[in-house]
Scaffold this active site. Structure first.
Site, short mmCIF file in Angstrom:
data_model
loop_
_atom_site.label_atom_id
_atom_site.label_comp_id
_atom_site.label_asym_id
_atom_site.label_seq_id
_atom_site.Cartn_x
_atom_site.Cartn_y
_atom_site.Cartn_z
CB CYS A 52 53.08 50.77 40.26
SG CYS A 52 53.21 48.80 39.98
CB CYS A 56 47.60 47.37 35.86
SG CYS A 56 48.73 46.10 36.49
CB CYS A 59 46.75 50.62 37.75
SG CYS A 59 46.92 50.92 39.57
CB CYS A 96 42.70 45.47 52.92
SG CYS A 96 43.60 44.74 51.44
CB CYS A 128 43.49 42.00 54.25
SG CYS A 128 43.74 41.74 52.31
CB CYS A 188 41.38 38.33 49.13
SG CYS A 188 40.28 39.75 48.55
NE ARG A 260 35.68 42.58 50.52
CZ ARG A 260 36.85 42.01 50.42
NH1 ARG A 260 37.60 42.17 49.52
NH2 ARG A 260 36.76 40.97 51.34
#
Ligand code: SAM
Ligand code: DTB
Ligand code: SF4
Length: 325
Positions: A52, A56, A59, A96, A128, A188, A260
């Site tokens: 990616c 972040c 991550c 998801c 999702c 979400c 969650r």
């Protein structure tokens, strides 16, 4: 009564309530609005892993950190469907699919994701996706294919955001959330604790979430999974009481939302997770992997549910309830 006009000082007061009193209050709100024996079971699958372009700091999938995650191109639809079927068999009602993208592009990969959404939906699961930023048009395409929910986290407060991510803005996040909402897909949206943020940052994030014109239908609360090679690898482990406090406050602010208990469960005992359910958590990610990091197995969770007297929430329950009214 569901409120969208919480003030920062009200939230601060709730968040700072003595712990056992806070849990009691949250548990009371929880049983007023929800069936406390029910927990939504969701399964994650990373359909496009690693590489990616974003930075972040938490991550493992950011290309710029050496975390040992193998870069994989978008999975084939048939293969994804096999995972979804397995998850359904193991008792999951929501599937998801996550992609390590900054944003969705209108290309063949997106067409394939649309195909996946259609097919998983046909299995009778709530579908999702979490694919990064979306335009209004892309959100609509996903909605038309039967997407039930879109995950897009705020992660932390707007004030602290720049310390964690520099390659996009908080405003970008809010814009995507708006696009999702307008397309009629459920939202979400939650965050991570343990990034080095202050209690004030957590309170600010909860304020942003709970003062949205409509609360997100689900709010994932993640404990940072400290992955070697990421800038946050040496953060201290999240204190379980912080997790409980976060969950309880979210429950009181957003009484009807699915809260969650997300990343971080492998480092929690059953007793600690039970405290989170008591404080109002009513959803988990199940299956031995989150996106790239480990998670308790279906079998371990099954045993935990038996012990605690919990049962899996059926799919599309919210719709069934509104159509019966
Ligand atoms: N690339 C898309 C995005 O950022 O929106 C979707 C996938 S991204 C991995 C989804 C979410 O996973 C992030 O927003 C973050 O909240 C969570 N996440 C990623 N790494 C994590 C970690 N190490 N610990 C806890 N949560 C994490
Ligand atoms: C969310 O809030 N947590 C999930 C899901 N939404 C996409 C992701 C957790 C990822 C943890 C790190 C990993 O497994 O790569
Ligand atoms: Fe990319 Fe999402 Fe990971 Fe950020 S959280 S690096 S956008 S996969």
């Amino acid at each position: 009564m569901i409120r969208n006009n919480w003030t920062l000082s009200e939230i601060e007061q709730i968040y700072n309530t003595p712990l056992l009193e806070l849990i009691y209050q949250a548990a009371t709100v929880h049983r007023t609005y929800n069936d406390t024996a029910e927990v939504q079971v969701c399964t994650l699958l990373s359909i496009k892993t690693g590489g990616c372009s974003e930075d972040c700091a938490y991550c493992p999938q950011a290309a710029r950190y050496s975390t040992g995650v193998d870069v994989q191109s978008l999975m084939k639809t048939g293969e994804v469907l096999e995972y979804a079927k397995k998850a359904k068999q193991a008792g999951s009602t929501r599937f998801c699919m996550g992609a390590a993208w900054r944003e969705v592009r209108d290309n063949r990969d997106f067409d394939r994701v649309i195909e996946m959404v259609k097919e998983v939906n046909e299995l009778g699961m709530e579908v999702c996706c979490t694919l990064g930023m979306l335009t209004a048009g892309q959100a609509q395409k996903l909605a038309d294919a039967g997407l039930y929910a879109y995950n897009h986290n705020l992660d932390t407060s707007s004030e602290y955001y720049g310390e964690i991510i520099t390659t996009r803005t908080y405003e970008d996040r809010l814009q995507t959330l708006d696009n999702v909402r307008k397309a009629g897909v459920t939202v979400c949206c939650g965050g991570i604790i343990g990034l080095g943020e202050t209690h004030e940052d957590r309170i600010n994030m909860l304020h942003t979430l709970s003062t949205m014109p409509e609360h997100p239908e689900s709010v994932p609360i993640n404990a940072l999974v400290r992955v070697k090679g990421t800038p946050l690898e040496n953060q201290p482990k999240v204190d379980v009481w912080d997790m409980v406090r976060m969950i309880a406050t979210a429950r009181i602010l957003m009484p009807a939302t699915m809260v969650r208990l997300s990343a971080g469960r492998t480092e929690m005992s059953v007793a600690e997770q039970a405290m989170c359910f008591l404080a109002g958590a009513n959803s988990i990610f199940a299956g031995e992997k989150l996106l790239t990091t480990p998670n308790p197995t279906f079998e371990e969770d099954h045993q935990m549910f038996e012990l605690l007297g919990l049962k899996a929430r059926e799919a599309f329950k919210a719709e069934r309830e509104t159509s019966e009214v």
